[in-house]
Design an enzyme around this catalytic site. Structure first.
Site, short mmCIF file in Angstrom:
data_model
loop_
_atom_site.label_atom_id
_atom_site.label_comp_id
_atom_site.label_asym_id
_atom_site.label_seq_id
_atom_site.Cartn_x
_atom_site.Cartn_y
_atom_site.Cartn_z
N TYR A 68 -17.24 29.53 44.68
CA TYR A 68 -18.70 29.44 45.53
C TYR A 68 -19.00 27.75 45.62
O TYR A 68 -19.59 28.21 47.19
CB TYR A 68 -19.91 30.02 44.87
N LYS A 99 -18.73 26.62 49.54
CA LYS A 99 -20.73 25.88 50.24
C LYS A 99 -19.95 23.77 50.55
O LYS A 99 -20.69 23.77 51.38
CB LYS A 99 -21.69 26.04 49.51
#
Ligand code: NAD
Ligand code: UD1
Length: 315
Positions: free
Chosen positions: A150, A154
């Site tokens: 994640y 990002k």
């Protein structure tokens, strides 16, 4: 407050928690297109309005997205669609990479190749990029230490967004949201935001499981303050090809937030403690002086935010 008006806006992930609150805030004065595959979002989160056009679709379908972007000529684009759970990306790293990074890169590239004249594109990055770097509070210039698929996606996407801006003259901005909470956050998955899970446990008289000792800290930011930040960052022309923390700069432990929520609700909650979650961050809170210079002022303390949130659930 700076707000977006009289514009054509695309919100990916617009049926989700942050996206649907943003739709509510902007729908009266703008024409909004939402693309959401409803994996976490709900159609019921969206208002009924002739200013709203909803497409139940995945952003991974690059042909669909490219067609939509060239056909609509949006003024503003909010890239919010993502698998928003850190833990879920650890279970499905390759699948979530297609959504959290590749689909967004394709959107950027459609804008570049077709020279689409948008006013600004905003990408929702995350405090997760700072990882467990011990420097606190986290500043935008603090070293990053992405710990999960994640956080890696990002950070990489945030850099694509900022540098597509610089390289190809596209006005962009990225936000590093800290822990956002409030109405319409879906508690329906074990990977949901912790405050939505706590509120759900209180409401349904269920046990709540804390991962670790509960002394991990977060900077919990109420949704209305996030909407304020999103408007400022889109409208303010000095916020260009850059990244901003969006938070309150208040630090709260999970144990304290559980205690506060119990007091506010007046309901009992049984809590048990288990092992820490893989890839979990220990401490996180933000320096927000950069966005404050643009006029951002968080209005909700954790207590005020929790009260509003609880009231919205029992109304
Ligand atoms: P959310 O899960 O409520 O919203 C994300 C939305 O994206 C959901 O409606 C989901 O159905 C949709 N979606 C997922 N995959 C999709 C796909 N392939 N195609 C189209 N739609 C898809 O989460 P949120 O809390 O509203 O988060 C919004 C954004 O902000 C996300 O990018 C998230 O990573 C980021 N963010 C959130 C927080 C937070 O604390 N909530 C903090 C930092 C960053
Ligand atoms: C959250 C967001 C993420 C965002 C990041 C920014 C969600 C689902 N995650 O991640 O999108 O980028 O903030 O800071 O919105 N916990 C429990 N019990 C539970 C669930 C969680 O103890 O049942 C703990 C977790 O282990 C963690 C803390 O609560 O220590 C917060 O967890 P979570 O709400 O998932 O948030 P983050 O991982 O911080």
């Amino acid at each position: 407050m700076d707000t977006i008006k009289n514009s054509k806006i695309l919100i990916t992930g617009g049926a989700g928690f942050i996206g649907s609150n943003l739709v509510d805030a902007l729908i009266e004065d703008n024409e909004i297109v939402v693309v959401d595959d409803l994996s976490m979002g709900k159609i019921g989160n969206l208002p009924q309005s002739q200013n709203l056009h909803f497409f139940e679709h995945s952003i991974v379908d690059t042909e669909f997205m490219s067609h939509l972007l060239t056909e609509w000529n949006f003024d503003y684009v909010f890239l919010l669609a993502a698998v928003a759970s850190v833990a879920d990306t650890i279970v499905r790293p390759v699948e979530t990479h297609q959504i959290n990074q590749n689909a967004n890169l394709s959107i950027l590239d459609t804008i570049r190749v077709n020279k689409l004249p948008l006013k600004k594109l905003l990408f929702a990055s995350s405090a997760a990029v700072y990882g467990n770097n011990p420097e606190l509070p986290k500043k935008e210039i603090s070293p990053i230490d992405p710990q999960s698929p994640y956080a890696i996606d990002k950070f990489a996407t945030e850099r694509f967004v900022i540098n597509y801006g610089k390289l190809y003259g596209i006005p962009t901005v990225a936000t590093r949201f800290f822990n956002v909470y409030g109405p319409k956050q879906n508690p329906g998955s074990p990977y949901s935001g912790v405050l939505s899970l706590i509120s759900n446990s209180i409401k349904n008289g269920r046990n709540f499981k804390v991962f670790g000792d509960g002394e991990q800290t977060r900077d919990f930011v109420y949704i209305d303050d996030v909407i304020q930040a999103l408007n400022i960052l889109m409208v303010n022309e000095t916020a260009k090809n850059d990244v901003y923390n969006v938070a309150t700069s208040q630090i709260t432990s999970l144990n304290d937030v559980i205690k506060a929520f119990k007091n506010i609700s007046g309901e009992p909650l049984s809590v048990n403690y288990t092992n820490s979650r893989l890839g979990d961050i220990k401490n996180s809170y933000a320096d927000i002086s950069k966005i404050k210079k643009l006029g951002f002022t968080p209005k909700f303390s954790i207590i005020e935010g929790l009260k509003n949130y609880w009231n919205s659930m029992v109304e």
